[in-house]
Design an enzyme around this catalytic site. Sequence first.
Site, PDB file in Angstrom:
ATOM      1  N   GLY A 102     -13.121  -5.099   6.370  1.00 38.08           N
ATOM      2  CA  GLY A 102     -13.960  -5.623   7.718  1.00 38.08           C
ATOM      3  C   GLY A 102     -14.385  -7.064   7.746  1.00 38.08           C
ATOM      4  O   GLY A 102     -15.170  -7.457   8.265  1.00 38.08           O
TER       5      GLY A 102
ATOM      6  N   LYS B  98       0.939  -1.131   0.017  1.00 38.81           N
ATOM      7  CA  LYS B  98      -0.041  -0.139  -0.198  1.00 38.81           C
ATOM      8  C   LYS B  98       0.818   1.265   0.066  1.00 38.81           C
ATOM      9  O   LYS B  98       1.784   1.366   0.681  1.00 38.81           O
ATOM     10  CB  LYS B  98      -0.772   0.078   1.340  1.00 38.81           C
ATOM     11  CG  LYS B  98      -2.110  -0.786   1.241  1.00 38.81           C
ATOM     12  CD  LYS B  98      -2.931  -0.884   2.476  1.00 38.81           C
ATOM     13  CE  LYS B  98      -3.924  -2.099   2.601  1.00 38.81           C
ATOM     14  NZ  LYS B  98      -4.783  -1.917   1.780  1.00 38.81           N
TER      15      LYS B  98
END
Lengths: 194, 316
Positions: free
Chosen positions: B234, B97
Amino acid sequence: MLGTQGDVAENVAASRKALGGSGSAAPVWSAAEIDRVDALVIPGGESTTIGPLSELNGVLRAVQRRVESDAMPVLGICAGLVLLARSARDRVVGPGNETLGLLDVDVERNSFGRQSRSFEAAVSMPELGIREIVGAFIRAPTILRADSGVSILAKLGSKIVAVRQGPIIGVAFHPELAGAELHAGFASTIRASA
Amino acid sequence: MIPLPPVRRGKPVSQDGTTRGTPLIKRGFAHMLKGGVVMDVTTVEQAQIAEKAGAVSVMVLDKLPSDVRKAGGVARTASIKVISEIMESVTIPVMAKCRIGHVSEAQVLASADVDMIDESEVLTPADEKHHIWKWDHVTPFVNGARSLGEALRRIEEGASMIRTKGEPGTGNVAEAITHIKAVNAEIRQIGAVHADGDRQALIRASRELGASYELVEQTAELGRLPVVNFAAGGIATPADAAYLMSLGCDGIFVGSGIFKAEDALERAKAVVLATTYWRDEARVMEAQKMIDERSSIVGLDIASLEMRMQDRGDAS
């Protein structure tokens, strides 16, 4: 199309285009389904995912049985080629999972390097009536050694990138991302063997 | 055949009859991940567990998203040393990332030779107004999106893959579900407009979406995003993964859900199993049985969050 993981839908689309109205193409997940198909495409994806996950359903053993008992035609693409090979080792990490050994070839995974070294290139396969197609080589393997019973369908420079042995075709690149010509060549193989 | 951009952009590199960095090659890479699970990892050991469990790729972070929440402060790209060590120890693709809009952080990751870069809201955005212009990179990028407009804007900047934003590090799958349903509903809407042949309405829709008419038209014709679309944010259990696959996601990113759980290897295997065989209820149940809910990441209620990562980026 083995449906476990990878670009299954793209191979279904290419196969349908290649077959026209003369056959059907769909994903399969189980050994029972493998027993019912006339031919199989093992699509690209991650061989370390496709291999073990498929084997949960007994799929790889079923493929082996079908090839050995009634010479079912199989097209293995990229990860599919890796799974069909006699052996496969990674360029950096070394020896890997067990493979099916339906093609008498030794394969090197990630042979050109990582994704930044992935490329497209023109590939011709006269033996399949393919003059020139766009081959997408994505973290592609290559064939380091092929036994005498294996015919070489295509090379890129000095590297072997497509082979055939009896009813089995293995290619290191992705023909399904940019067209359906190789699938058409495979469809001819299926018709010839029927 | 995979969909290619309506307008060709970027700087492919040609050499000896081969061309690198084309949309076919960058988008094609994402197509090979389909039906698979990409796992967030912070160490070599976690990456090896992920590979053994059947992950199609690993995403290297300095801290897992739930630890980013706890630590506060600024979250940046992972150490290059750790990324390189992981690249040498697994055969599956390695992603990392970078901060939203941080052009040089992305360049560093490209030079380190990661397989894909996630311009991610999990890290602290470096530029709230401008995302990275991704077309000119040979390395493909993935971006997060909560809506069709956000997804198309990222694709128009050169993203080769989209994922839902969800709400990372919460163990709460609700936002990922909301986001994929929103994208699906909006695609159905423009699909209906396109089927009506109402070009004026389609161009109005493209203005509302903040994307070009050509890209909106292509998406309406396809009835899906023109690039691979994963669920993220999530996801904690096999059932979470199976449900998102059933909503039309092409695959799954799991962040804190695995390595913040106390049964990481079993859970990693179980999430892969449920993602692969999401159509098979018995297999999903078998996968769910492999995990113990008492070992799951303790979830966070979205309403009580101090920091909503999904709101970061996309000021346009």
